[in-house]
Design an enzyme around this catalytic site. Structure first.
Site, PDB file in Angstrom:
ATOM      1  CD  GLN A   1      -2.932  -1.010   2.379  1.00 41.68           C
ATOM      2  OE1 GLN A   1      -4.017  -0.483   2.257  1.00 41.68           O
ATOM      3  NE2 GLN A   1      -2.531  -1.524   3.533  1.00 41.68           N
TER       4      GLN A   1
ATOM      5  CB  ALA B   1       7.374  -4.304   6.850  1.00 43.42           C
TER       6      ALA B   1
ATOM      7  CD1 TRP C   1      -4.346   1.126  13.817  1.00 43.02           C
ATOM      8  CD2 TRP C   1      -6.391   2.018  13.837  1.00 43.02           C
ATOM      9  NE1 TRP C   1      -4.878   0.904  15.055  1.00 43.02           N
ATOM     10  CE2 TRP C   1      -6.141   1.436  15.105  1.00 43.02           C
ATOM     11  CE3 TRP C   1      -7.604   2.658  13.633  1.00 43.02           C
ATOM     12  CZ2 TRP C   1      -7.067   1.453  16.154  1.00 43.02           C
ATOM     13  CZ3 TRP C   1      -8.532   2.685  14.668  1.00 43.02           C
ATOM     14  CH2 TRP C   1      -8.262   2.086  15.903  1.00 43.02           C
TER      15      TRP C   1
ATOM     16  CB  ILE D   1      14.907  -6.757   1.676  1.00 39.33           C
ATOM     17  CG1 ILE D   1      13.788  -7.381   2.532  1.00 39.33           C
ATOM     18  CG2 ILE D   1      14.338  -5.767   0.679  1.00 39.33           C
ATOM     19  CD1 ILE D   1      13.091  -6.372   3.433  1.00 39.33           C
TER      20      ILE D   1
ATOM     21  CG  ASP E   1       0.230   1.126  16.149  1.00 42.04           C
ATOM     22  OD1 ASP E   1       0.508   0.827  14.965  1.00 42.04           O
ATOM     23  OD2 ASP E   1      -0.708   0.596  16.769  1.00 42.04           O
TER      24      ASP E   1
ATOM     25  CE  LYS F   1       8.318  -2.203  10.874  1.00 42.57           C
ATOM     26  NZ  LYS F   1       8.848  -2.134   9.487  1.00 42.57           N
TER      27      LYS F   1
ATOM     28  CE1 TYR G   1       4.904  -5.513  11.611  1.00 42.21           C
ATOM     29  CE2 TYR G   1       3.487  -4.573  13.293  1.00 42.21           C
ATOM     30  CZ  TYR G   1       4.133  -4.465  12.090  1.00 42.21           C
ATOM     31  OH  TYR G   1       4.033  -3.304  11.360  1.00 42.21           O
TER      32      TYR G   1
END
Length: 289
Positions: free
Chosen positions: A11, A60, A150, A37, A102, A129, A125
């Protein structure tokens, strides 16, 4: 300026490439087919040949629940992949944008998390990150770390598309109402990223559309703006168990963006309205084709 964008098939990467093109920037978007990657040699080969002035790392592993059981792949993408790209960027003296989340926070309390708050991930997850964040900070001086939440955009699956699809076969839905956060429209975020990359105001930023909401309220606004009749029942997190824990508080303070002279993203309601128009025009084009 030459910019390399990873995650072009997703996206955000898709819209970042489009935004770069609008600015007349020499941009190269890479999806999984073009660049693995997790292979150091592939990363260095591509970066050495393209010689970008900046790398915007949107790729990711984002399957939050699957990550709890697929830890090796999640680590390889989010940590090792980030490390290879950061090392390659350092070699080229290129600016580096790392997209974080977040989920690096514990989701407790009701106050918005600031860039200075200490990360405490509650799932695998989020852990990977955060590890990616630390790698970027340790290897590169010219970095931007953007924590987002989101996410929704035209190129991929998201909550809005899911709600609209479900509304075609149902007239009532149960949606979690005690997880609070900010939706993020990739078109708006891409504009900010390109704005950021042209500066030397490096550091960690929180970047989401303005305003906070719950998933249940978000769903209600989707159906209202899309003119779909749907009864949304707000339920608790406990009533909707998932493999990975979800943060109940995903509020992010964007004060640092303002302090550094960047324009805050529009409200999430405004972003939703524009996305629905984009989605409708995209569907029309698909039908024509």
């Amino acid at each position: 300026m030459k910019i390399l964008v990873t995650g072009y098939g997703g996206q955000l990467g898709y819209d970042v490439v489009k935004e770069c093109e609008l600015h007349g920037i020499d941009v190269k978007g890479c999806g999984r087919k073009e660049l693995d990657i997790t292979k150091k040699e592939s990363v260095f080969s591509l970066v050495d040949s393209y010689k970008p002035d900046a790398i915007i790392h949107c790729a990711a592993y984002t399957a939050v629940d699957k990550a709890e059981d697929d830890k090796e792949n999640c680590w390889n993408v989010n940590v090792e992949g980030t490390k290879y790209l950061a090392e390659a960027a350092k070699k080229q003296n290129a600016k580096f944008v790392y997209i974080s989340t977040d989920y690096v926070f514990n989701g407790k309390g009701e106050n918005p998390f600031t860039e200075e708050d200490y990360p405490e991930p509650i799932g695998y997850y989020g852990l990977t990150k955060y590890e990616g964040e630390k790698i970027v900070q340790s290897l590169i001086e010219k970095y931007f770390i953007l924590r987002i939440s989101w996410v929704f955009g035209i190129n991929g699956n998201n909550f809005i598309k899911t709600m609209l699809r479900l509304s075609e076969s149902r007239n009532e839905l149960n949606v979690v109402g005690d997880q609070i956060g900010s939706p993020t429209y990739t078109v708006d975020l891409a504009k900010l990223i390109v704005e950021l990359i042209k500066t030397d105001k490096y550091g960690i930023y929180h970047a989401t559309n303005e305003g906070n909401t719950s998933w249940a309220e978000f769903a209600g606004e989707i159906f209202k703006q899309a003119d779909r009749k749907m009864l949304v029942n707000s339920i608790s997190t406990e009533e909707y168990p998932t493999r990975a824990s979800r943060p109940k508080n995903s509020r992010l303070s964007k004060q640092k963006l303002v302090e550094n002279g960047f324009t805050p993203l529009p409200s999430w309601q405004d972003a939703l309205a524009r996305f629905l128009v984009q989605l409708k025009s995209s569907s029309i084009r698909d039908e024509v084709q």
